[in-house]
Design a protein around this motif. Structure first.
Motif, PDB file in Angstrom:
ATOM      1  N   ALA A 305       0.865  -1.309  -0.303  1.00 52.11           N
ATOM      2  CA  ALA A 305       0.129   0.055   0.076  1.00 52.11           C
ATOM      3  C   ALA A 305       0.879   1.377   0.114  1.00 52.11           C
ATOM      4  O   ALA A 305       0.364   2.322  -0.446  1.00 52.11           O
ATOM      5  CB  ALA A 305      -0.847  -0.042   1.203  1.00 52.11           C
ATOM      6  N   SER A 306       2.097   1.030   0.547  1.00 56.28           N
ATOM      7  CA  SER A 306       2.828   2.316   0.619  1.00 56.28           C
ATOM      8  C   SER A 306       4.283   1.894   0.857  1.00 56.28           C
ATOM      9  O   SER A 306       4.613   0.862   1.106  1.00 56.28           O
ATOM     10  CB  SER A 306       2.502   3.356   1.788  1.00 56.28           C
ATOM     11  N   GLY A 307       5.182   2.990   0.547  1.00 50.55           N
ATOM     12  CA  GLY A 307       6.525   2.867   0.954  1.00 50.55           C
ATOM     13  C   GLY A 307       7.318   2.357  -0.422  1.00 50.55           C
ATOM     14  O   GLY A 307       6.735   2.308  -1.517  1.00 50.55           O
ATOM     15  N   GLU A 308       8.681   2.629  -0.559  1.00 50.49           N
ATOM     16  CA  GLU A 308       9.332   2.073  -1.904  1.00 50.49           C
ATOM     17  C   GLU A 308       9.322   0.681  -2.116  1.00 50.49           C
ATOM     18  O   GLU A 308       9.412  -0.158  -1.304  1.00 50.49           O
ATOM     19  CB  GLU A 308      10.788   2.562  -1.232  1.00 50.49           C
ATOM     20  N   ARG A 309       9.167   0.645  -3.384  1.00 53.61           N
ATOM     21  CA  ARG A 309       9.068  -0.870  -3.994  1.00 53.61           C
ATOM     22  C   ARG A 309      10.101  -1.767  -3.702  1.00 53.61           C
ATOM     23  O   ARG A 309       9.567  -2.748  -3.056  1.00 53.61           O
ATOM     24  CB  ARG A 309       8.730  -0.831  -5.246  1.00 53.61           C
TER      25      ARG A 309
END
Length: 413
Positions: A305-309
């Motif tokens: 849902a969020s954060g660096e891949r």
């Protein structure tokens, strides 16, 4: 010796892990507050509503608390280990849990099949999934079954949970209404919903309502898992009734969702390897009475849902480690949940299934194969059981037959 290359793409049939694997230093660097939070939220989601689904199905099917605890141990402890290993080796968030629609299908079968026969179907389903994964036919199997018809069958299976939710509001409003109100408010206010997942809010509201009513009565001792090794029994009625629907829910419904969610987030999931792992892990899961393993869609959606891949794989590791701990305390979860009024479990399971039921209806009747989907839904909901085989199987067969005869243009397109 057969080639491990796909003849059309000339790419490896079995996707290889990311090498070199992440060491302790890399793991510490990639674990951030965001990925830690996403991992915990993914675990909380899996350990609330979906557990209520297992309990609702198991109680209705006459399973004992010990059998339910062993089931929950299998789906969390064993799949938690797989989630940690797969996320670490492939450096992608790969959450493996259990097929929720398959669980509901099993619930319908428990009314007329012995538990040992259901376990036999789990074993054969695991072997079938493993075979399909080893042959590399996963994409062909997914493409051969029209998704609208499959999801119409799933909608028919899920409908009972929606109806139980509505019924519980009328039967036990003191418990049901606060849970529904909190769930709706958290959905209606996105900022609040981000801080607290709606299903968790409904769970807490239900706990408060049950405590206020004085109807919380836990009994028994023992909080750590004591998994039951259970012998399967193989019978044709059970195999014919359960193997195909269970395999379809794993390969098409659940793994299909999981792959789609991860691709949409920019990851390239190891589809064939994931299928092989689902088959392999479903074998020990069946031994302790747990339904088939799958690459879950909703939990993976929470992990990405969020954060660096490139750091999101650590959310999968966090989720998996939490699942291992949850599995170890499975009897505690079962005892606490069963100590509540029936409406608590019914409402929690119904709320957890709302989005899935909505998605099933939308996919089933949005575009093509709509007549076949309608027939599949109606036959599944009817509860008819010719030859002692569940209506979910016959719904899938009837929907495919009607579309093949009357919607050939949709097959061609």
């Amino acid at each position: 010796m057969p080639s491990t290359l796909d003849e059309k793409t000339r790419t490896p049939r079995f996707e290889r892990p990311e090498l070199p694997v992440a060491g302790p230093r890399r793991l510490r660097a990639d674990l951030t507050g965001t990925t830690l939070t996403n991992g915990v939220i993914g675990l909380v989601f899996s350990a609330t509503g979906p557990i209520a689904v297992i309990l609702a199905v198991g109680v209705r099917g006459g399973l004992s608390p010990a059998q339910l605890a062993s089931w929950i141990f299998g789906v969390f402890f064993l799949n938690g280990i797989l989630t940690v290993l797969a996320s670490w080796l492939y450096r992608r968030p790969l959450a493996f849990f259990w097929t929720i629609p398959g669980t509901v299908v099993v619930g319908g079968s428990l009314t007329h099949l012995a538990w040992a026969e259901v376990l036999g179907a789990f074993v054969v389903t695991a072997l079938l999934i493993l075979l399909i994964g080893l042959t590399g036919w996963v994409r062909a199997v997914m493409a051969a079954l029209p998704m609208p018809i499959v999801m119409a069958m799933v909608a028919g299976v899920f409908l009972k949970f929606g109806l139980d939710l509505v019924t519980s509001i009328g039967v036990d409003p003191a418990v049901a209404v606060p849970m529904v109100v909190v769930f709706v408010l958290l959905l209606a206010v996105p900022a609040a919903g981000k801080r607290m997942p709606p299903i968790l809010g409904a769970l807490l509201a239900g706990v408060i309502a049950v405590a206020a009513s004085g109807r919380f009565s836990p009994s028994g001792t023992g909080w750590l898992a004591e998994p039951l090794l259970q012998a399967p029994r193989f019978s044709w009625p059970a195999l014919l009734e359960l193997v195909v629907p269970l395999a379809v829910t794993v390969l098409v419904v659940q793994n299909g969702q999981g792959v789609a969610v991860l691709k949409q987030a920019g990851h390239e999931p190891p589809t064939n390897v994931a299928t092989v792992l689902c088959g392999l892990w479903s074998l020990p899961a069946a031994a302790v009475g747990a339904v088939s393993t799958c690459l879950t869609g909703p939990t993976n959606a929470l992990l990405v849902a969020s954060g660096e891949r490139h750091r999101q794989y650590t959310a999968g590791i966090v989720c998996g480690l939490g699942a291992i701990v949850t599995g170890l305390f499975a009897p505690a979860f079962v005892r606490l949940m069963l100590a509540t009024p029936p409406a608590f479990v019914a409402v929690l399971g119904g709320l957890a299934m709302l989005r899935a039921l909505q998605g099933a209806f939308v996919t089933a009747f949005r575009t093509s194969f709509t007549l076949g989907a309608l027939v599949a839904f109606l036959v599944t909901v009817s509860g008819v059981q010719p030859l002692g085989i569940s209506s979910a199987f016959w719904g899938l067969v009837a929907g495919l037959a009607v579309s093949f005869l009357l919607e050939r243009a949709d097959f061609r397109s």
